[in-house]
Design an enzyme around this catalytic site. Structure first.
Site, PDB file in Angstrom:
ATOM      1  N   ASP A   1       0.876  -1.157   0.000  1.00 42.65           N
ATOM      2  CA  ASP A   1       0.000   0.000   0.000  1.00 42.65           C
ATOM      3  C   ASP A   1       0.925   1.221   0.000  1.00 42.65           C
ATOM      4  O   ASP A   1       2.103   1.135   0.366  1.00 42.65           O
ATOM      5  CB  ASP A   1      -0.922  -0.002   1.234  1.00 42.65           C
ATOM      6  CG  ASP A   1      -2.104   0.942   1.040  1.00 42.65           C
ATOM      7  OD1 ASP A   1      -3.129   0.774   1.734  1.00 42.65           O
ATOM      8  OD2 ASP A   1      -2.018   1.842   0.177  1.00 42.65           O
TER       9      ASP A   1
HETATM   10  C1  GLC Z   1      -4.215   4.523  -0.063  1.00 45.95           C
HETATM   11  C2  GLC Z   1      -5.125   3.326   0.123  1.00 45.95           C
HETATM   12  C3  GLC Z   1      -5.093   2.378  -1.034  1.00 45.95           C
HETATM   13  C4  GLC Z   1      -4.841   3.140  -2.319  1.00 45.95           C
HETATM   14  C5  GLC Z   1      -3.434   3.705  -2.241  1.00 45.95           C
HETATM   15  C6  GLC Z   1      -3.103   4.595  -3.440  1.00 45.95           C
HETATM   16  O1  GLC Z   1      -3.675   4.948   1.145  1.00 45.95           O
HETATM   17  O2  GLC Z   1      -5.002   2.598   1.337  1.00 45.95           O
HETATM   18  O3  GLC Z   1      -6.353   1.690  -1.051  1.00 45.95           O
HETATM   19  O4  GLC Z   1      -4.969   2.293  -3.452  1.00 45.95           O
HETATM   20  O5  GLC Z   1      -3.187   4.409  -1.037  1.00 45.95           O
HETATM   21  O6  GLC Z   1      -3.925   5.728  -3.415  1.00 45.95           O
END
Ligand code: GLC
Length: 676
Positions: A229
């Protein structure tokens, strides 16, 4: 050039770079060796592509795109084919925008109805979540665009999501939190899996070798790229060794940590090469997809699909005196700011830059209704504040019925925060009660992303239509449903409890470092049923404009643990509609703690008035099994099981008892393992 040859050609710095991202949204290119950079973008219900300043909270701009119903809504459609069509449309948009991987679906289990991101997630039940994700992935990837099933795993709250360790037994993990990922990973093969921010049993998901290697790779057979993430990697070299192939977004620190640890001999060539090989495969999938680019859906077609999906996802919770559908000769008061400008998605990284929804008044007028509008409340700084109450009440008094539109704004249901209450904003509740005092025919329409406590007004209104966060087609769909152009057919994929105190996690708020899961696998309806707690609206519940008769249930033994069940459903009412059927199993005499009922299958069919259809489902060993930590596998006890067919988890229409011939090693028979 094949991968071994490529690995020979790449320098250490190039390998470290490939594993550390290129910028906020792109992987890194190695031009001299023909490795292209590939863009990844959110999200699960619409394309949030940022050409300018990237962010992972939905703060900066993104391109205009179609906003489909969020996961909370589409799961209530229980419609695999619909979700697959949505996936295809999203994949189509990604193709047109040269996005190689769409960062969705989001399948985390709705352990607490307060979780701020529940709107993005599908269900409290892993079978529903897994099925929806499977068809979403199939749809997107059919367009040669990858997906990223997320967040692996146990990201079930937003409160301290970067640090709070989700603490659970192996059995709880296998039966619930991993199960939501298992089916889609095995059946749909997502190009990537995104690891979660949180620790699991004390080890960060991004550094959890047991999780990423032993389970995800070796047991579930995942052979794509494991991506972090955004900002989930604490130490790049440790996460590489645990199995994170790609740390996003780009950070020079990541590259330096890898080269430093390599030179110190703390990570080997094989650690790097394993991930570089996966990234090269992903880049090749992207490259070949580019050559097959085609744009087949128009904006109108995608919007039309968004409207249809919203109609299939809406859940009719109450309909006294069959006040719905409203006859065309009735005059309607349409009240509330959401009737003009409905909230149709939550806040955070999934938030799509969508066009505004049509107003409910306009949509009803287009269908031939007389409709008067009154604001009733304003939405300022995302707070519903009373405005023009007197005019709203007067408007309600002079019309035959009043449709009051309420819900939660994206500031209430968003990433990085959890709700503190299940209740709607007091201004919304008060408006409903004020209107109900002057008009006995009140229809409440709710736009929200998770379970809401409607006890403040439920007894004072005739009907409640729950739209969920249902995308840009929200009010076109609401008008079609209110008018009877379409019958509601959605059913709750998340239990609506009577109050927060009834939930398994009411007292939750761990110390921010650990969040224990003492309820084990008794999540959602399994918890309420096991503890004899009646919900406001049960899992799998939803009303229709017609009625269905179930009958003729039959069962056929296919083997020691396999059965085929069938039953008929007839539309015996006066309105064409779809019916969602559910199949549950109960272990009648289990040696261990088990839920009273567990969903193992569901189906849906549209039936004209008078039409009958037959549903058939094959149940196999896994459907009857529980996870035994003693045997470290899913295991079926010998004995009798009840197979129940229901219109909801609390409305069983037929059931049969079968004998299942499982194993019964002595060791287990004395082991009474509960979930904790
Ligand atoms: C965010 C989310 C994830 C997302 C990523 C990119 O913090 O947790 O679901 O795809 O970062 O935006």
């Amino acid at each position: 050039m094949n991968i071994p040859e490529l690995l020979q050609q790449l320098t250490l710095e190039e390998k470290a770079g490939l594993c550390s991202g290129g910028d906020f949204w792109h992987t890194k290119a190695v031009e001299r060796l023909g490795i292209p950079a590939m863009m990844m973008s959110d999200g699960p219900h619409g394309l949030r592509k940022q050409d300018e300043q990237g962010d992972h909270m939905g703060v900066n701009d993104s391109i205009k795109a179609v906003c489909f119903p969020a996961g909370c809504a589409t799961a209530s459609s229980f419609d695999r084919e619909l979700v697959e069509r949505m996936g295809k449309a999203l994949g189509n948009e990604c193709q047109a925008e040269n996005v190689g991987v769409l960062l969705g679906p989001a399948v985390n289990i709705k352990r607490s109805p307060l979780c701020g991101r529940n709107f993005e997630y599908y269900s409290e039940d892993p079978y529903v979540a897994g099925e929806m994700a499977t068809y979403f992935i199939r749809g997107v990837q059919s367009q040669d665009v990858g997906t990223s099933i997320k967040h692996f795993y146990a990201n079930n709250q937003e409160h301290r999501r970067m640090s709070s360790s989700s603490e659970m037994s192996e059995r709880t993990a296998r039966e619930i939190y991993l199960a939501a990922f298992e089916r889609p990973i095995r059946k749909a093969k997502p190009w990537t899996v995104m690891c979660s921010y949180n620790p699991v049993n004390g080890v960060y998901a991004s550094e959890n070798k047991h999780l990423l290697n032993d389970i995800l790779r070796n047991e579930l057979g995942f052979d794509g790229v494991i991506v972090s993430d955004w900002g989930a990697v604490k130490h790049r070299a440790k996460s590489l060794k645990a199995g994170i192939d790609l740390a996003m977004p780009y950070s020079a620190d990541y590259e330096k940590q890898l080269t430093d640890w390599y030179e110190k001999g703390l990570i080997g060539e094989d650690d790097l090469d394993r991930s570089v090989g996966k990234l090269r495969e992903l880049a090749e999938k992207y490259r070949s997809a580019v050559s097959r680019r085609r744009v087949t859906m128009t904006e109108e077609q995608k919007h039309e699909l968004a409207v249809r999906a919203a109609e299939e996802s809406a859940v009719l919770l109450k309909n006294d005196d069959d006040i719905l559908p409203v006859c065309r000769d009735k005059r309607i008061a349409v009240i509330g700011g959401f009737a003009e400008n409905p909230e149709f998605q939550g806040g955070g990284s999934s938030r799509v830059n969508a066009k505004a929804a049509q107003t409910l008044c306009d949509c009803l007028k287009q269908l031939g209704f007389n409709a008067d509008f009154a604001l009733g409340y304003m939405i300022r700084y995302n707070i519903l504040t009373p405005f023009g109450i007197r005019y709203a009440v007067e408007t309600a008094a002079k019309n035959d019925c009043a449709v009051v539109c309420v819900g939660n704004t994206w500031l209430t249901e968003k990433e990085e925060t959890d709700r503190f209450s299940l209740k709607l904003n007091p201004a919304a509740e008060d408006l409903i009660l004020d209107v109900a005092q002057v008009n006995p025919n009140v229809i409440v329409v709710i736009y929200a992303g998770s379970a809401v406590d409607v006890s403040a007004f439920e007894g004072k209104v005739k009907a409640i239509l729950y739209m969920g966060y249902c995308g840009e087609g929200a009010n076109e769909a609401a008008a079609d449903l209110i008018s009877g152009r379409v019958s509601p057919c959605g059913k709750l994929a998340e239990t609506f409890p009577k109050c927060l105190e009834d939930t398994a996690t009411a007292e939750r708020r761990g110390n921010g470092y650990t969040e224990r899961y003492p309820e084990g696998g008794l999540v959602g309806y399994k918890y309420y049923e096991y503890n004899g707690i009646a919900p406001a609206y049960p899992f799998g519940y939803g009303l229709s404009y017609t009625t269905f008769r179930y009958g003729d249930m039959q069962v056929k033994k296919l083997g020691k643990t396999d059965y085929y069940i069938s039953f008929s459903v007839q539309n015996v009412g006066r309105h064409a509609a779809a019916e969602i059927v559910q199949v549950y199993i109960s272990d009648d005499a289990s040696m261990v703690t088990r839920p009273k009922k567990e969903l193992v299958a569901f189906g849906k069919k549209h039936l004209e008035v008078g039409e009958t259809c037959t549903f058939g489902f094959k149940l196999t060993e896994r459907d009857f099994a529980y996870f035994s930590p003693v045997l470290n596998k899913f295991y079926v006890e010998n004995g009798t099981f009840t197979i129940s067919v229901g219109a909801s988890s609390a409305d069983i229409r037929a059931e049969l008892v079968v004998r299942v011939h499982g194993d019964a090693p002595k060791a287990v028979r004395v082991h009474r393992n509960t979930y904790f």
